[in-house]
Design a protein around this motif. Structure first.
Motif, mmCIF file in Angstrom:
data_model
loop_
_atom_site.group_PDB
_atom_site.id
_atom_site.type_symbol
_atom_site.label_atom_id
_atom_site.label_comp_id
_atom_site.label_asym_id
_atom_site.label_seq_id
_atom_site.Cartn_x
_atom_site.Cartn_y
_atom_site.Cartn_z
ATOM 1 N N UNK A 26 0.796 -1.223 0.000
ATOM 2 C CA UNK A 26 0.000 0.000 0.000
ATOM 3 C C UNK A 26 0.835 1.283 0.000
ATOM 4 N N UNK A 27 2.152 1.160 0.170
ATOM 5 C CA UNK A 27 3.023 2.335 0.069
ATOM 6 C C UNK A 27 4.452 1.871 -0.161
ATOM 7 N N UNK A 28 5.302 2.797 -0.606
ATOM 8 C CA UNK A 28 6.716 2.457 -0.801
ATOM 9 C C UNK A 28 7.563 3.702 -0.618
ATOM 10 N N UNK A 29 8.764 3.495 -0.079
ATOM 11 C CA UNK A 29 9.795 4.521 -0.100
ATOM 12 C C UNK A 29 10.535 4.282 -1.402
ATOM 13 N N UNK A 30 10.455 5.243 -2.310
ATOM 14 C CA UNK A 30 10.830 4.957 -3.695
ATOM 15 C C UNK A 30 11.332 6.193 -4.420
ATOM 16 N N UNK A 31 11.897 5.946 -5.584
ATOM 17 C CA UNK A 31 12.299 7.018 -6.485
ATOM 18 C C UNK A 31 11.057 7.685 -7.059
ATOM 19 N N UNK A 32 11.128 9.011 -7.233
ATOM 20 C CA UNK A 32 10.029 9.699 -7.910
ATOM 21 C C UNK A 32 10.375 9.965 -9.374
ATOM 22 N N UNK A 33 11.272 9.146 -9.938
ATOM 23 C CA UNK A 33 11.527 9.220 -11.385
ATOM 24 C C UNK A 33 10.198 9.044 -12.108
ATOM 25 N N UNK A 34 10.061 9.729 -13.237
ATOM 26 C CA UNK A 34 8.769 9.765 -13.929
ATOM 27 C C UNK A 34 8.230 8.362 -14.225
ATOM 28 N N UNK A 35 9.094 7.466 -14.677
ATOM 29 C CA UNK A 35 8.648 6.123 -15.050
ATOM 30 C C UNK A 35 8.103 5.369 -13.829
ATOM 31 N N UNK A 36 8.665 5.637 -12.653
ATOM 32 C CA UNK A 36 8.202 4.953 -11.436
ATOM 33 C C UNK A 36 6.858 5.514 -10.963
ATOM 34 N N UNK A 37 6.749 6.835 -10.938
ATOM 35 C CA UNK A 37 5.490 7.461 -10.510
ATOM 36 C C UNK A 37 4.362 7.088 -11.482
ATOM 37 N N UNK A 38 4.656 7.120 -12.781
ATOM 38 C CA UNK A 38 3.636 6.774 -13.776
ATOM 39 C C UNK A 38 3.178 5.333 -13.598
ATOM 40 N N UNK A 39 4.113 4.457 -13.292
ATOM 41 C CA UNK A 39 3.785 3.050 -13.107
ATOM 42 C C UNK A 39 2.845 2.854 -11.907
ATOM 43 N N UNK A 40 3.110 3.597 -10.835
ATOM 44 C CA UNK A 40 2.257 3.511 -9.636
ATOM 45 C C UNK A 40 0.863 4.054 -9.935
ATOM 46 N N UNK A 41 0.791 5.190 -10.603
ATOM 47 C CA UNK A 41 -0.529 5.791 -10.849
ATOM 48 C C UNK A 41 -1.330 4.950 -11.850
#
Lengths: 290, 290
Positions: free
Chosen positions: B242-257
């Motif tokens: 339900x959550x992650x400490x993660x990179x906010x690189x565009x590809x990562x954020x887009x994948x989550x959304x």
């Protein structure tokens, strides 16, 4: 359980312990009006281009579909298959809802084809499975029946089970039946993906057969479809999907190859690292020759 | 089960029916030598920049860690937290292995913090849980104990259960315990990801608590880490993360959304479509003002 497919000289093995099998979706006139017009006029140039482009982009196999209203689909499908086979040497998924077209396609296919598709409807099973058996092909079985697409994973499993049993009665091994668990559009049903994922796990656990689905369906009608498809594929692979008819857009192929590595189907990242180095070398090439 | 966290004026809810909570990983000197040097010299500019940049890129919360050898970690962590709180208004995950630093951080935090982290080790539980309870914070519990990181999901579940029970004994509700199921490096263990995924499903099914992990660990040492992380997140989300400490690189954020949408946590893609339109509008802006 491995499904073995062949082109003239190449073998592709689909299986739970194999890297995921990417089947390029492009050679299909559905929703591509210009391509449909070209095909009607007997112009097969785009077939060649799309075959080369998709294999270059990472497709392990190609889907070929000739479904245009009011054309002689058996003849057109044969021409398209001949063209694709001349352009590239990868196994092909012969895609039609017309039995005569599947038969025509199989008659000129060089290798061991994947027939796309049969359903759990009695009439379809009786028409298509003998063809598949006679040509020693493998077949995609859609997990739906006369009543339509079942809403629950359990009912889809029943359809899948019926197809596997009928195939065996026709002398087709379960390893040559690839079930399509059916991924519908999340824009029309917010539970479309969770239902697909639960169906995939259930079929993996209960039947253990290979599975294939049209991955681009999930994002129909939404913006940034490739990004949605690229997020769907890792979920489906983790649940047990072993192949997909899909876009070979870079973000989708990269997502599949990354998932292969993450799921232990690319031990120590050998393929991942090799692909990375090849890209680096290709990026350097123009400078080196300048 | 929802975990509610607050900054000065913003509330973030982490839960199985909520959009995924992205916790930006950048404000951490581990492996960032230049940043570590700046912090030693009392230069906090990068904290401000990284806070603004990550929130701009889509972070719902920020992790703040001051772990540099031989510094006064409680004092440094306080300075970094003050700086981050001035720069942005999102809840913060106060990250330290030093109890005094956690205590110092909590003493100046404005809102309801997430404490990162406790383990299932008796001594750590006894040191950290009273702090969490006293400050009415929530806490991340790592699923390991005195014997190290368990190899099996079942043993990790036992650790998680022990943390939840101990927290309750200290008056902390299970909804304020977020378990870290531990994602290790796939480059060192080909089963690292499959073990993490099975642990996530098991904890979801057995405990139903929220979960958070360091998503970038899985790709350590491999090329194209963001692409690997972007493929890992959908798998983990489908399993129940339900959550992650993660990179906010565009590809990562887009994948989550995208995964939020696919998993039904962004009904009818309202957020996805709004973000798409905002990007389109932003892309047009320079032309409009020119």
């Amino acid at each position: 359980m491995d499904t073995v497919l062949r082109s003239r000289s190449k073998t592709v093995t689909i299986g739970a312990e194999q890297p995921f099998c990417i089947i390029g979706e492009r050679i299909n006139p559905t929703g591509r009006q210009t391509f449909a017009e070209e095909l009607r006029e007997g112009n097969l140039e785009t077939v060649t281009q799309d075959a080369l482009g998709q294999v270059q982009a990472g497709a392990d196999m190609l889907d070929v579909n000739a479904g245009i209203p009011l054309v002689d689909e058996p003849e057109l499908l044969k021409s398209m298959l001949r063209t694709a086979q001349e352009a590239v040497d990868v196994p092909i998924c012969i895609d039609s809802s017309v039995v005569e077209a599947l038969e025509a396609g199989l008659s000129i296919y060089e290798g061991r084809a994947l027939v796309n598709s049969v359903t759990a409807e009695d009439e379809r099973l009786e028409q298509i499975l003998p063809l598949v058996a006679r040509h020693d092909a493998a077949v995609i079985g859609l997990a739906n029946d006369e009543t339509g697409i079942p809403e629950t994973p359990e009912k889809r499993l029943e359809c899948a089970q019926r197809i596997v049993t009928a195939a065996q009665e026709h002398g087709i091994a379960a390893s040559d039946v690839i079930i399509d668990p059916l991924a519908m559009t999340v824009g029309a049903d917010t539970e479309a993906v969770t239902t697909a994922l639960r169906t995939i796990s259930l079929i993996r656990d209960e039947l253990g057969v290979n599975m294939c689905l049209g991955a681009s369906n999930v994002s129909f009608g939404l913006p940034q479809r490739h990004v949605l498809n690229a997020a769907f594929l890792p979920m489906a692979m983790a649940a047990g999907l072993t192949s997909a008819i899909m876009s070979t857009a870079e973000v989708c192929v990269a997502s599949v190859r990354a998932s292969d590595l993450l799921l232990g189907h690319d031990p120590w990242g050998a393929n991942w690292i090799a692909a990375h180095r090849a890209r680096q070398a290709a990026a350097k090439e123009p400078a080196a020759t300048a």
